[in-house]
Design an enzyme around this catalytic site. Structure first.
Site, mmCIF file in Angstrom:
data_model
loop_
_atom_site.group_PDB
_atom_site.id
_atom_site.type_symbol
_atom_site.label_atom_id
_atom_site.label_comp_id
_atom_site.label_asym_id
_atom_site.label_seq_id
_atom_site.Cartn_x
_atom_site.Cartn_y
_atom_site.Cartn_z
ATOM 1 N N LYS A 155 -6.625 -8.828 -5.417
ATOM 2 C CA LYS A 155 -7.405 -8.254 -4.317
ATOM 3 C C LYS A 155 -8.585 -7.440 -4.844
ATOM 4 C CE LYS A 155 -3.497 -7.979 -1.106
ATOM 5 N NZ LYS A 155 -2.587 -7.052 -0.372
ATOM 6 N N ALA B 293 -4.618 -2.537 -3.151
ATOM 7 C CA ALA B 293 -3.187 -2.249 -3.217
ATOM 8 C C ALA B 293 -2.404 -3.378 -2.580
ATOM 9 C CB ALA B 293 -2.882 -0.936 -2.496
ATOM 10 N N ASP B 294 -1.144 -3.469 -2.979
ATOM 11 C CA ASP B 294 -0.229 -4.395 -2.320
ATOM 12 C C ASP B 294 1.134 -3.730 -2.245
ATOM 13 O OD1 ASP B 294 0.109 -7.220 -1.251
ATOM 14 O OD2 ASP B 294 1.810 -7.013 -2.606
ATOM 15 N N THR B 295 1.786 -3.885 -1.095
ATOM 16 C CA THR B 295 3.103 -3.296 -0.868
ATOM 17 C C THR B 295 4.075 -4.386 -0.459
ATOM 18 O OG1 THR B 295 2.104 -1.215 -0.128
ATOM 19 C CG2 THR B 295 4.402 -1.604 0.510
#
Length: 194
Positions: free
Chosen positions: A51, A72-74
């Site tokens: 990203k 960010a990635d969650t």
């Protein structure tokens, strides 16, 4: 402006603004399909990097001023399985039934990139849900809140009532761990800790 945020999440925008970072949002869609046999930690780190890099390419292609890109990635992990965003209400209900009365992991990876330089950091939290009744699950799903969230819940919303115990970062579970974000940005000379 200090940096670009490669995220469509209103929650991430609010959290980043909360710590006084001046930013602009940039679109950076990526394919979030897990790779075959990819472990959860590797998955969120890969997506955060992808990203950020997509955001960097987007700002270059649009002729925007070059500033670092934060992404960010969650994801929610239960018994080693990734629980992403639900496909529909039925899928959300199934996820919540699985999370009911147990403990799961929430991983949020951050990445900052500028040109060829990329740095990442990972936040890991353990969340324990109280046992949920079918009526509680149905009411929560009917609210629409779980539909765009990993694991089919938002800890900052109504599902905060379901959390019996949290070990780790509340803001990491929301989607942008503020402590780790501030430390990462400080290494780039940005933010309140720089």
């Amino acid at each position: 402006m200090d940096l670009y945020l490669a995220s469509a999440s209103p929650r991430r925008r609010e959290l980043l603004a909360q710590i006084g970072v001046a930013f602009e949002r940039i679109a950076a869609p990526v394919d979030e399909t897990p790779l075959l046999n990819e472990d959860p930690h590797g998955y969120v780190l890969r997506l955060a990097r992808a990203k950020a890099q997509a955001g960097w390419l987007a700002l270059q292609s649009q002729g925007l001023p070059p500033h670092p890109v934060l992404a960010a990635d969650t994801t929610v992990v239960l018994d080693g399985e990734l629980l992403g965003k639900p496909d529909d209400a039925n899928h959300a209900s199934q996820m919540l039934r699985r999370l009911s009365g147990g403990t799961h992991l929430v991983l949020t990876a951050l990445a900052v990139t500028e040109q060829d330089k990329v740095e990442t950091v990972l936040s890991e939290s353990r969340v324990t849900f109280m046992p949920l009744s079918d009526a509680q699950i149905a009411a929560y799903v009917a609210s629409g809140e779980p539909m765009d969230k990993a694991g089919a819940y938002g800890i900052q919303g109504r599902a905060g009532l379901f959390v019996a115990h949290l070990e780790g970062s509340f803001t990491g579970v929301v989607g942008l761990p503020l402590h780790e974000t501030a430390q990462l940005l400080a290494r780039w000379g940005l933010g309140a800790l720089a």
